[in-house]
Design a protein around this motif. Structure first.
Motif, short mmCIF file in Angstrom:
data_model
loop_
_atom_site.label_atom_id
_atom_site.label_comp_id
_atom_site.label_asym_id
_atom_site.label_seq_id
_atom_site.Cartn_x
_atom_site.Cartn_y
_atom_site.Cartn_z
N MET A 99 21.34 11.60 -2.91
CA MET A 99 22.65 11.09 -2.56
C MET A 99 23.64 12.25 -2.71
N ASN A 100 24.27 12.58 -1.59
CA ASN A 100 25.19 13.72 -1.58
C ASN A 100 26.66 13.31 -1.52
N HIS A 101 26.92 12.09 -1.04
CA HIS A 101 28.31 11.65 -0.87
C HIS A 101 28.52 10.28 -1.51
N CYS A 102 29.73 10.05 -1.96
CA CYS A 102 30.11 8.79 -2.61
C CYS A 102 30.00 7.64 -1.61
N HIS A 103 29.35 6.55 -2.03
CA HIS A 103 29.22 5.38 -1.16
C HIS A 103 30.53 4.59 -1.04
N GLU A 104 31.51 4.89 -1.88
CA GLU A 104 32.81 4.21 -1.81
C GLU A 104 33.81 4.97 -0.94
N CYS A 105 33.96 6.29 -1.17
CA CYS A 105 35.01 7.05 -0.48
C CYS A 105 34.48 8.14 0.46
N GLY A 106 33.20 8.46 0.36
CA GLY A 106 32.61 9.47 1.23
C GLY A 106 32.75 10.90 0.73
N HIS A 107 33.44 11.11 -0.39
CA HIS A 107 33.64 12.46 -0.93
C HIS A 107 32.31 13.05 -1.40
N ARG A 108 32.18 14.38 -1.29
CA ARG A 108 30.96 15.05 -1.75
C ARG A 108 30.83 14.91 -3.27
N LEU A 109 29.64 14.57 -3.73
CA LEU A 109 29.38 14.39 -5.15
C LEU A 109 29.00 15.70 -5.82
N THR A 110 29.33 15.81 -7.09
CA THR A 110 28.90 16.94 -7.90
C THR A 110 28.09 16.37 -9.07
N LEU A 111 27.30 17.22 -9.71
CA LEU A 111 26.52 16.76 -10.85
C LEU A 111 27.29 16.99 -12.13
N ARG A 112 27.32 15.97 -12.98
CA ARG A 112 27.97 16.06 -14.29
C ARG A 112 27.03 15.46 -15.32
N PRO A 113 27.05 16.00 -16.53
CA PRO A 113 26.20 15.42 -17.57
C PRO A 113 26.68 14.01 -17.95
N PHE A 114 25.72 13.13 -18.12
CA PHE A 114 26.00 11.76 -18.54
C PHE A 114 25.15 11.52 -19.79
N PRO A 115 25.75 10.96 -20.85
CA PRO A 115 25.01 10.79 -22.11
C PRO A 115 23.65 10.11 -21.91
N GLU A 116 22.62 10.75 -22.41
CA GLU A 116 21.24 10.27 -22.39
C GLU A 116 20.65 10.09 -20.99
N GLU A 117 21.34 10.55 -19.96
CA GLU A 117 20.83 10.44 -18.58
C GLU A 117 20.62 11.80 -17.93
N GLY A 118 21.20 12.84 -18.49
CA GLY A 118 21.14 14.16 -17.85
C GLY A 118 22.24 14.26 -16.80
N ASP A 119 22.02 15.13 -15.81
CA ASP A 119 23.00 15.30 -14.75
C ASP A 119 22.93 14.14 -13.78
N VAL A 120 24.11 13.56 -13.49
CA VAL A 120 24.22 12.41 -12.61
C VAL A 120 25.30 12.72 -11.58
N PRO A 121 25.10 12.32 -10.29
CA PRO A 121 26.13 12.53 -9.28
C PRO A 121 27.46 11.89 -9.71
N TYR A 122 28.55 12.66 -9.48
CA TYR A 122 29.88 12.20 -9.90
C TYR A 122 30.86 12.38 -8.75
N CYS A 123 31.71 11.36 -8.56
CA CYS A 123 32.76 11.42 -7.54
C CYS A 123 34.09 11.68 -8.22
N THR A 124 34.67 12.84 -7.95
CA THR A 124 35.93 13.22 -8.58
C THR A 124 37.08 12.30 -8.14
N PRO A 125 37.30 12.04 -6.84
CA PRO A 125 38.42 11.16 -6.46
C PRO A 125 38.31 9.74 -7.05
N CYS A 126 37.11 9.21 -7.15
CA CYS A 126 36.92 7.86 -7.71
C CYS A 126 36.81 7.88 -9.22
N ALA A 127 36.62 9.08 -9.80
CA ALA A 127 36.41 9.24 -11.24
C ALA A 127 35.28 8.32 -11.71
N ALA A 128 34.16 8.38 -10.98
CA ALA A 128 33.04 7.49 -11.30
C ALA A 128 31.70 8.18 -11.07
#
Length: 176
Positions: A1-30
């Motif tokens: 998954m490369n783009h946010c399913h809500e806004c279409g913005h390109r996702l980046t990987l961010r660390p998520f507790p106990e999950e490792g790197d997870v796609p993150y949408c900066t505009p949606c903050a999610a």
């Protein structure tokens, strides 16, 4: 998954507790966890539970197990009953959940069941099915497509039936 399913913005990987790197949408903050389809697959047994129905899909050469996608708002058990009725015209009288496997080719989580049909009458096939044949259990394992997820499921079901003669759960005990 490369783009946010809500806004279409390109996702980046961010660390998520106990999950490792997870796609993150900066505009949606999610965080955006993977999205995939869910389907059921089933070995349909005859009422005597000594034969299994294998199908050939239209424009396909190999025998497989019946399968279908879970619709929005539907649970897997109702999908099982609906798909068996829609595709081969049979009613499910009992079933048991077996296991799940991820199928990468279609990005689908397959939930595998074994079920018992009310008859062996396959005269009401829908357009998706070109052929449906009842095989003795061990013969079915030789007829089903080698290397397929369906074959792995069928082998597990045959082993389960051979190890334990108990009856499957009646369909009415789970369904509305």
């Amino acid at each position: 998954m490369n783009h946010c399913h809500e806004c279409g913005h390109r996702l980046t990987l961010r660390p998520f507790p106990e999950e490792g790197d997870v796609p993150y949408c900066t505009p949606c903050a999610a965080f955006r966890f993977p999205v995939f389809s869910t389907a059921v697959s089933t070995a349909i047994l005859n009422p005597a539970m000594d034969r299994v129905l294998l199908i050939r899909q239209t424009n396909r050469d190999d025998f497989i197990l019946l399968a279908g996608y879970v619709k929005k708002g539907e649970d897997a058990e109702n999908t099982l009953v609906r798909e068996v009725r829609e595709e081969v015209g049979l009613n499910v009288t009992a079933f048991e959940y077996m296991r799940s496997r991820y199928f990468a080719r279609t990005n689908t989580l397959m939930l595998n069941f074994v079920c018992v049909a009310d008859s062996e009458d396959v005269s009401r096939l829908n357009y998706e099915i070109s052929k449906a044949v009842w095989f003795p259990l061990h013969e079915a394992t030789r007829q089903i497509k080698d290397g397929s997820l369906a074959k792995a499921f069928l082998l597990a079901i045959v082993a389960r039936l051979g190890d334990n003669e108990q009856r499957l759960r009646p369909a009415a005990s789970i369904l509305n």
